[in-house]
Scaffold this active site. Sequence first.
Site, PDB file in Angstrom:
ATOM      1  N   HIS A 268      52.734  60.993  80.800  1.00 37.15           N
ATOM      2  CA  HIS A 268      53.313  60.228  79.728  1.00 37.15           C
ATOM      3  C   HIS A 268      52.599  59.487  78.810  1.00 37.15           C
ATOM      4  O   HIS A 268      51.806  58.376  79.155  1.00 37.15           O
ATOM      5  CB  HIS A 268      54.785  59.717  80.057  1.00 37.15           C
ATOM      6  CG  HIS A 268      55.270  59.004  80.096  1.00 37.15           C
ATOM      7  ND1 HIS A 268      55.220  57.701  79.266  1.00 37.15           N
ATOM      8  CD2 HIS A 268      55.488  58.107  81.665  1.00 37.15           C
ATOM      9  CE1 HIS A 268      56.033  56.577  79.250  1.00 37.15           C
ATOM     10  NE2 HIS A 268      56.137  57.088  81.112  1.00 37.15           N
ATOM     11  N   GLU A 313      58.800  60.748  77.142  1.00 37.50           N
ATOM     12  CA  GLU A 313      59.502  60.638  78.769  1.00 37.50           C
ATOM     13  C   GLU A 313      60.253  59.150  78.888  1.00 37.50           C
ATOM     14  O   GLU A 313      61.552  59.277  79.216  1.00 37.50           O
ATOM     15  CB  GLU A 313      58.139  60.252  79.545  1.00 37.50           C
ATOM     16  CG  GLU A 313      58.160  60.454  80.782  1.00 37.50           C
ATOM     17  CD  GLU A 313      58.840  58.883  81.436  1.00 37.50           C
ATOM     18  OE1 GLU A 313      59.136  58.952  82.482  1.00 37.50           O
ATOM     19  OE2 GLU A 313      58.515  58.085  80.991  1.00 37.50           O
ATOM     20  N   GLU A 314      60.211  58.642  77.623  1.00 39.34           N
ATOM     21  CA  GLU A 314      61.069  57.452  77.514  1.00 39.34           C
ATOM     22  C   GLU A 314      62.354  57.886  76.983  1.00 39.34           C
ATOM     23  O   GLU A 314      62.861  56.504  77.614  1.00 39.34           O
ATOM     24  CB  GLU A 314      60.312  55.938  77.242  1.00 39.34           C
ATOM     25  CG  GLU A 314      58.895  56.215  77.861  1.00 39.34           C
ATOM     26  CD  GLU A 314      58.871  54.722  79.244  1.00 39.34           C
ATOM     27  OE1 GLU A 314      59.923  55.373  79.733  1.00 39.34           O
ATOM     28  OE2 GLU A 314      58.068  54.070  79.662  1.00 39.34           O
ATOM     29  N   ASP A 342      52.018  58.814  87.132  1.00 37.97           N
ATOM     30  CA  ASP A 342      52.720  57.785  85.777  1.00 37.97           C
ATOM     31  C   ASP A 342      52.945  55.860  86.298  1.00 37.97           C
ATOM     32  O   ASP A 342      53.456  55.848  87.798  1.00 37.97           O
ATOM     33  CB  ASP A 342      54.404  58.110  86.146  1.00 37.97           C
ATOM     34  CG  ASP A 342      55.314  57.393  84.563  1.00 37.97           C
ATOM     35  OD1 ASP A 342      54.834  56.146  84.095  1.00 37.97           O
ATOM     36  OD2 ASP A 342      56.409  57.413  84.067  1.00 37.97           O
ATOM     37  N   HIS A 442      58.784  47.756  81.532  1.00 42.62           N
ATOM     38  CA  HIS A 442      59.476  47.528  79.614  1.00 42.62           C
ATOM     39  C   HIS A 442      59.890  46.772  78.982  1.00 42.62           C
ATOM     40  O   HIS A 442      60.977  46.782  78.348  1.00 42.62           O
ATOM     41  CB  HIS A 442      60.826  48.617  80.324  1.00 42.62           C
ATOM     42  CG  HIS A 442      60.160  49.831  80.332  1.00 42.62           C
ATOM     43  ND1 HIS A 442      61.810  51.173  80.926  1.00 42.62           N
ATOM     44  CD2 HIS A 442      59.568  50.932  81.122  1.00 42.62           C
ATOM     45  CE1 HIS A 442      61.146  51.755  81.120  1.00 42.62           C
ATOM     46  NE2 HIS A 442      59.978  52.077  81.176  1.00 42.62           N
TER      47      HIS A 442
HETATM   48  N1  DTR Z   1      59.497  56.950  85.233  1.00 40.42           N
HETATM   49  C1  DTR Z   1      59.557  55.565  84.707  1.00 40.42           C
HETATM   50  C2  DTR Z   1      58.883  54.997  85.835  1.00 40.42           C
HETATM   51  C3  DTR Z   1      59.362  55.035  86.855  1.00 40.42           C
HETATM   52  C4  DTR Z   1      60.098  54.759  88.430  1.00 40.42           C
HETATM   53  N2  DTR Z   1      60.003  55.210  89.236  1.00 40.42           N
HETATM   54  C5  DTR Z   1      59.365  55.594  89.444  1.00 40.42           C
HETATM   55  C6  DTR Z   1      58.595  57.176  90.393  1.00 40.42           C
HETATM   56  C7  DTR Z   1      57.340  56.990  89.794  1.00 40.42           C
HETATM   57  C8  DTR Z   1      56.051  57.331  89.186  1.00 40.42           C
HETATM   58  C9  DTR Z   1      57.545  55.868  87.698  1.00 40.42           C
HETATM   59  C10 DTR Z   1      58.629  56.121  88.195  1.00 40.42           C
HETATM   60  C11 DTR Z   1      58.818  55.356  83.340  1.00 40.42           C
HETATM   61  O1  DTR Z   1      58.045  55.838  82.775  1.00 40.42           O
HETATM   62  O2  DTR Z   1      59.338  54.492  83.202  1.00 40.42           O
HETATM   63 ZN    ZN Z   2      58.547  53.829  81.379  1.00 34.36          ZN
HETATM   64 ZN    ZN Z   3      56.434  55.781  82.679  1.00 35.46          ZN
END
Ligand code: DTR
Ligand code: ZN
Ligand code: ZN
Length: 510
Positions: A268, A313-314, A342, A442
């Site tokens: 993303h 994605e967020e 990611d 974040h």
């Molecule tokens: N989705 C992500 C952060 C995240 C949390 N757990 C995982 C496991 C595998 C990859 C990413 C992540 C974010 O963009 O905040």
């Molecule tokens: Zn994130």
């Molecule tokens: Zn992320």
Amino acid sequence: MPSRKTTLRAGVALLAAATGLSLAAAPASAAQQHVPDGPKLARQLVKKVSITNLNRHLIAFQRLADRNGGNRAAGSPGHVASAEYIATKLENAGFVVTRQEFPFVYDETELATATVDGADLPVARMGYSQDTPVGGVTGPLAVVPADDTPGCEAADYDGVAAEGAVVLVSRGSCTFGQKALVAGEMGAAAVIIYNNGPGALNGTLGEVDPASAPAAGVTQEQGAALIAQEGASVTIDLQGLVEDRTTYNVIAETQTGRHNNVVMAGAHLDSVGDGAGINDNATGSAALLETAIQMGGSPKVNNAVRFAWWGAEEHGLVGSTHYVQNLTFEEQLDIALYLNFDMIGSPNAGYFIFDGDDSDGEGAGAGPYGSAQIEAAFANYFEEVGLPTEGTDFNGRSDYGEFILNGIPAGGLFTGGDGVKTEEQVAKWGGVAGQNYDPNYHTSRDNLGNVDRVAFDRMSDGVAWVIGSYATSTEDVNGVPPRAARAKTRVADKRTMAAEVAADPHSELR
Ligand code: DTR
Ligand code: ZN
Ligand code: ZN
């Protein structure tokens, strides 16, 4: 989490990392780099994908955020600038670039303040929170007792005077959205959720729900202090901008290779609104971009490679979900496998590979058939170069989610986010135990200073290796042999057939 074998080489490499040797002296420098035996393309890509170029992309993303209000969030000019940077580089490398537009619900925090008996309390508004009345809402602080499912069901509020109160709930078990909904149904004026581990709590409710209470997060320490202040007068003011917007995925595929057995890799590109999103996820975006550039639009490959830079994605994995759901079943069949990147340069890095075979037995279970083989492809590479790795659960928190839901084998890398590094992990990887893998996850501090470049370089080599390997053959994942082998098999089949025919006077052919 089980650990994989630590080799001697790992010990040497990690010693270098732990002693803080500069990158020039790190083991990944091109001259001394150990490149395992394997497909020629994989070997070439690992050598060509350099930290110098990767870091240049990170600098670009930081500057594009700085020039556009400090972030690269979906539906913002910082995201458009990032997407067009990528598109231009890809076009210069010989790719035809597609921009896939889709709608999503934009969310931005405009105000998040609170006071407790007049003293300031720093709070983080949860994504998609309801607004409080302008100027804030005031109520007594009511503590919801923490059980195994804190604030997840109405019964947790037994004996709590929630009506008109600002309720305090622990993180854990159910989603923030569920906690905010139950708080709203109990008549709370707002809900403050405190962390159950180290670091800030920057959460999201996932979607708008008018029945939920306005929601904000605080740290574990702040939560403990608030519990001691039960009954204090809390004023909390949460205001957000929530509206329908459009954004886009950037997609590019090699002109060469089989387009009905595509190796797909995604990252993303959007950040959260609070910062530039350099570890999350300029790192994954840069690793894919540099791999694509080094590969070029028309490489010698058996299987086509399709790169995707997802949007929003967020905001709930919106871009990748839209993409997969808009493919026909036949178009999904054309995708042999999906690789996700990611957060691959976390400052307190862990070295995680998605647990395709569910050997860790955590949460989500195994991925579709082939996911175990993808995990092994990464694991074998890192074992060869002497870097110990661990599995990480397919917990649905990144863009692989919709792929595995549709039966597409998946895998990928992750250096950790809001999880906490253990003593055992520090023993093999270095870093700080008891601290988040990314303490700046974040936040506005997810900037150019928030990347462990040794970790980023190592993980990017893994990206290059596995993409190069599967571009050569996906046979272990789905039985599709590499072209050369298939051609040889065909020639051999023909010869055998001819010999059999010649030898057997009673064959059906004559
Ligand atoms: N989705 C992500 C952060 C995240 C949390 N757990 C995982 C496991 C595998 C990859 C990413 C992540 C974010 O963009 O905040
Ligand atoms: Zn994130
Ligand atoms: Zn992320």
